[in-house]
Design a protein around this motif. Structure first.
Motif, PDB file in Angstrom:
ATOM      1  N   LYS A  59      23.293  48.723 -12.631  1.00  0.00           N
ATOM      2  CA  LYS A  59      22.732  48.755 -11.236  1.00  0.00           C
ATOM      3  C   LYS A  59      21.284  48.126 -10.946  1.00  0.00           C
ATOM      4  N   VAL A  60      21.109  47.234 -10.568  1.00  0.00           N
ATOM      5  CA  VAL A  60      19.763  46.223 -10.567  1.00  0.00           C
ATOM      6  C   VAL A  60      19.716  45.554  -9.434  1.00  0.00           C
ATOM      7  N   GLU A  61      18.817  45.906  -8.451  1.00  0.00           N
ATOM      8  CA  GLU A  61      18.644  45.342  -7.144  1.00  0.00           C
ATOM      9  C   GLU A  61      17.816  43.969  -7.457  1.00  0.00           C
ATOM     10  N   LYS A  62      16.726  44.463  -7.927  1.00  0.00           N
ATOM     11  CA  LYS A  62      15.579  43.121  -8.293  1.00  0.00           C
ATOM     12  C   LYS A  62      14.807  43.809  -9.425  1.00  0.00           C
ATOM     13  N   PHE A  63      14.530  42.656 -10.280  1.00  0.00           N
ATOM     14  CA  PHE A  63      13.572  43.056 -11.355  1.00  0.00           C
ATOM     15  C   PHE A  63      12.926  41.732 -11.955  1.00  0.00           C
ATOM     16  N   ASN A  64      11.396  41.738 -12.102  1.00  0.00           N
ATOM     17  CA  ASN A  64      10.814  40.627 -12.586  1.00  0.00           C
ATOM     18  C   ASN A  64       9.720  41.063 -13.487  1.00  0.00           C
ATOM     19  N   ARG A  65       9.480  41.253 -14.728  1.00  0.00           N
ATOM     20  CA  ARG A  65       8.478  41.212 -15.561  1.00  0.00           C
ATOM     21  C   ARG A  65       8.439  40.372 -16.956  1.00  0.00           C
ATOM     22  N   THR A  66       7.188  40.328 -17.575  1.00  0.00           N
ATOM     23  CA  THR A  66       7.015  39.386 -18.587  1.00  0.00           C
ATOM     24  C   THR A  66       6.915  40.328 -19.922  1.00  0.00           C
ATOM     25  N   PHE A  67       7.633  39.770 -20.846  1.00  0.00           N
ATOM     26  CA  PHE A  67       7.735  40.427 -22.301  1.00  0.00           C
ATOM     27  C   PHE A  67       7.386  39.522 -23.418  1.00  0.00           C
ATOM     28  N   PHE A  68       6.764  40.279 -24.408  1.00  0.00           N
ATOM     29  CA  PHE A  68       6.669  39.685 -25.777  1.00  0.00           C
ATOM     30  C   PHE A  68       8.013  40.087 -26.374  1.00  0.00           C
TER      31      PHE A  68
ATOM     32  N   PRO B  42       5.497  36.323 -34.125  1.00  0.00           N
ATOM     33  CA  PRO B  42       7.024  37.076 -34.564  1.00  0.00           C
ATOM     34  C   PRO B  42       7.885  37.036 -33.240  1.00  0.00           C
ATOM     35  N   GLY B  43       8.006  36.290 -32.579  1.00  0.00           N
ATOM     36  CA  GLY B  43       8.918  36.056 -31.301  1.00  0.00           C
ATOM     37  C   GLY B  43       8.445  35.246 -30.032  1.00  0.00           C
ATOM     38  N   HIS B  44       8.863  35.465 -28.953  1.00  0.00           N
ATOM     39  CA  HIS B  44       8.697  34.689 -27.865  1.00  0.00           C
ATOM     40  C   HIS B  44       8.080  35.368 -26.663  1.00  0.00           C
ATOM     41  N   PHE B  45       7.395  34.674 -25.830  1.00  0.00           N
ATOM     42  CA  PHE B  45       6.883  35.155 -24.519  1.00  0.00           C
ATOM     43  C   PHE B  45       7.932  34.758 -23.568  1.00  0.00           C
ATOM     44  N   MET B  46       8.477  35.844 -22.834  1.00  0.00           N
ATOM     45  CA  MET B  46       9.415  35.678 -21.944  1.00  0.00           C
ATOM     46  C   MET B  46       9.418  36.333 -20.497  1.00  0.00           C
ATOM     47  N   GLU B  47       9.630  35.680 -19.584  1.00  0.00           N
ATOM     48  CA  GLU B  47       9.717  36.413 -18.088  1.00  0.00           C
ATOM     49  C   GLU B  47      11.267  36.520 -17.943  1.00  0.00           C
ATOM     50  N   ILE B  48      11.622  37.739 -17.812  1.00  0.00           N
ATOM     51  CA  ILE B  48      12.831  38.293 -17.831  1.00  0.00           C
ATOM     52  C   ILE B  48      12.996  38.801 -16.221  1.00  0.00           C
TER      53      ILE B  48
ATOM     54  N   GLY C 278      12.735  32.883 -18.375  1.00  0.00           N
ATOM     55  CA  GLY C 278      12.190  31.813 -18.463  1.00  0.00           C
ATOM     56  C   GLY C 278      10.844  31.964 -19.260  1.00  0.00           C
ATOM     57  N   LEU C 279      10.071  30.711 -19.027  1.00  0.00           N
ATOM     58  CA  LEU C 279       8.901  30.706 -19.879  1.00  0.00           C
ATOM     59  C   LEU C 279       7.839  31.488 -18.731  1.00  0.00           C
ATOM     60  N   PRO C 280       6.664  32.126 -19.226  1.00  0.00           N
ATOM     61  CA  PRO C 280       6.084  32.840 -18.697  1.00  0.00           C
ATOM     62  C   PRO C 280       5.044  31.903 -17.461  1.00  0.00           C
ATOM     63  N   ARG C 281       4.352  32.723 -16.324  1.00  0.00           N
ATOM     64  CA  ARG C 281       3.719  31.837 -15.507  1.00  0.00           C
ATOM     65  C   ARG C 281       2.746  31.199 -16.357  1.00  0.00           C
TER      66      ARG C 281
END
Length: 356
Positions: A240-249, A302-308, A337-340
């Motif tokens: 259950k997720v209403e809304k979420f927006n965070r950036t990760f490595f 060793p990875g990617h920057f992502m906005e999930i 997507g790509l980060p801001r």
């Protein structure tokens, strides 16, 4: 005791000396050593924070160019007094010499380190100062070059460079083999291959798959993220997720699984709950779906920057009567997507973007 002494010696050697190995001595067997030190998570987080604070406005170290979109990892002549005084770096290019069996790599232009544009004033001053030679290029054109040659050995270049969230990424690295001042061939790092998801993205977009790094064309990468998000949506459908927006490595660990490292602060308790589930479910994605990214300084990210993120869920027709069920389903899916501030269409003077 001897082992300890050796370790202390290694730790005392500067980074560039220990790891870069950007220029190696010539050998007729064309054997070179590729060394790819891994960027630390601490530096990754610091670079991302700086990138965001500057709203994506980052500066790159000016390197000597090889062609239009590649550069030498170590300076060749840009440290000389003339080039420093005029604030320029050379642009090298492969030129055919009709009097030789092997082509040359010569300086054909100078680029201003601030404007990132060709500097004709400095070029004319260099010709007056050093003189010039006339050679014929591959298309039969007569080209004016400066009387400089690459030193014998193997010179490492970053192939197709472009900015990536405060770093400078590249398709891959290679060594240019130089003997008697002439170009004898290139040695590529063939161990750096394209991941499954990027290969699929290249196929969808009608590109040609070849041995290269994951971050080759940002449109391929963005498409790979869409595929990744589609699979993640399947695994997260019962959460259950209403809304979420965070950036990760998003780190690719040694087993090929994905690990999320938060780059934002101040998570709410609800966001912490969602993050915990994301961390569990993203590990269900097939191993080595993505690879890390080669950097233009010879290191490995060793990875990617992502906005999930996931938009606010649409439950019924009352939310938006104009959206049919299929469009609602698409709207409610997870997206990656790509980060801001990381753009697909724009880059710096050394960017490959303008050539796509």
């Amino acid at each position: 005791m001897k082992t300890l002494i050796k370790l202390l010696i290694l730790l005392s050697i500067p980074y560039n000396t220990l790891f870069a190995q950007n220029v190696q001595t010539w050998n007729d067997s064309m054997k070179v050593t590729f060394v790819r030190p891994v960027v630390s998570l601490e530096e990754i987080k610091t670079t991302y924070k700086d990138f965001m604070e500057k709203e994506g406005k980052t500066t790159t170290t000016s390197h000597e160019l090889f062609g239009e979109t590649s550069w030498f990892l170590s300076p060749i002549y840009s440290d000389t007094l003339f080039f420093k005084q005029h604030h320029v770096v050379p642009q090298w290019q492969i030129i055919r010499d009709n009097n030789s069996d092997w082509p040359d790599i010569r300086i054909v232009a100078l680029y201003n380190v601030e404007t990132k544009q060709k500097d004709t004033v400095a070029w004319n001053a260099a010709i007056k100062h050093y003189g010039y030679e006339l050679l014929t290029d591959f298309w039969g054109n007569v080209v004016k070059v400066l009387p400089f040659h690459l030193r014998d050995g193997f010179h490492q270049v970053a192939v197709h460079t472009f900015p990536y969230v405060g770093f400078t990424a590249c398709r891959r690295t290679a060594y240019l083999g130089i003997k008697n001042g002439q170009y004898r061939g290139s040695v590529f790092d063939l161990s750096f291959t394209t991941s499954d998801y990027v290969s699929r993205a290249i196929g969808y977009l009608g590109g040609n798959d070849e041995t290269r790094g994951d971050w080759d064309n940002p449109y391929y990468m963005a498409t790979a993220y869409i595929l990744l998000a589609h699979e993640l949506s399947i695994y997260m459908k019962d959460v259950k997720v209403e809304k979420f927006n965070r950036t990760f490595f998003v780190e690719v660990d040694r087993t090929g699984h994905l690990i999320l490292h938060p780059l934002d602060d101040n998570y709410t308790s609800e966001e912490k709950r969602i993050f915990k589930m994301l961390q569990i479910q993203i590990k269900r994605i097939e191993p080595f779906a993505l690879h890390g990214i080669q950097l233009a300084d010879g290191r490995f990210l060793p990875g990617h920057f992502m906005e999930i993120y996931k938009n606010k869920t649409l439950h019924t027709d009352k939310d938006n009567k104009q959206l049919d069920n299929q469009r609602k389903e698409t709207f409610n899916r997870w997206k990656i997507g790509l980060p801001r501030y990381q753009r697909l269409e724009r880059g710096n003077a050394y960017s490959l973007f303008k050539h796509w």
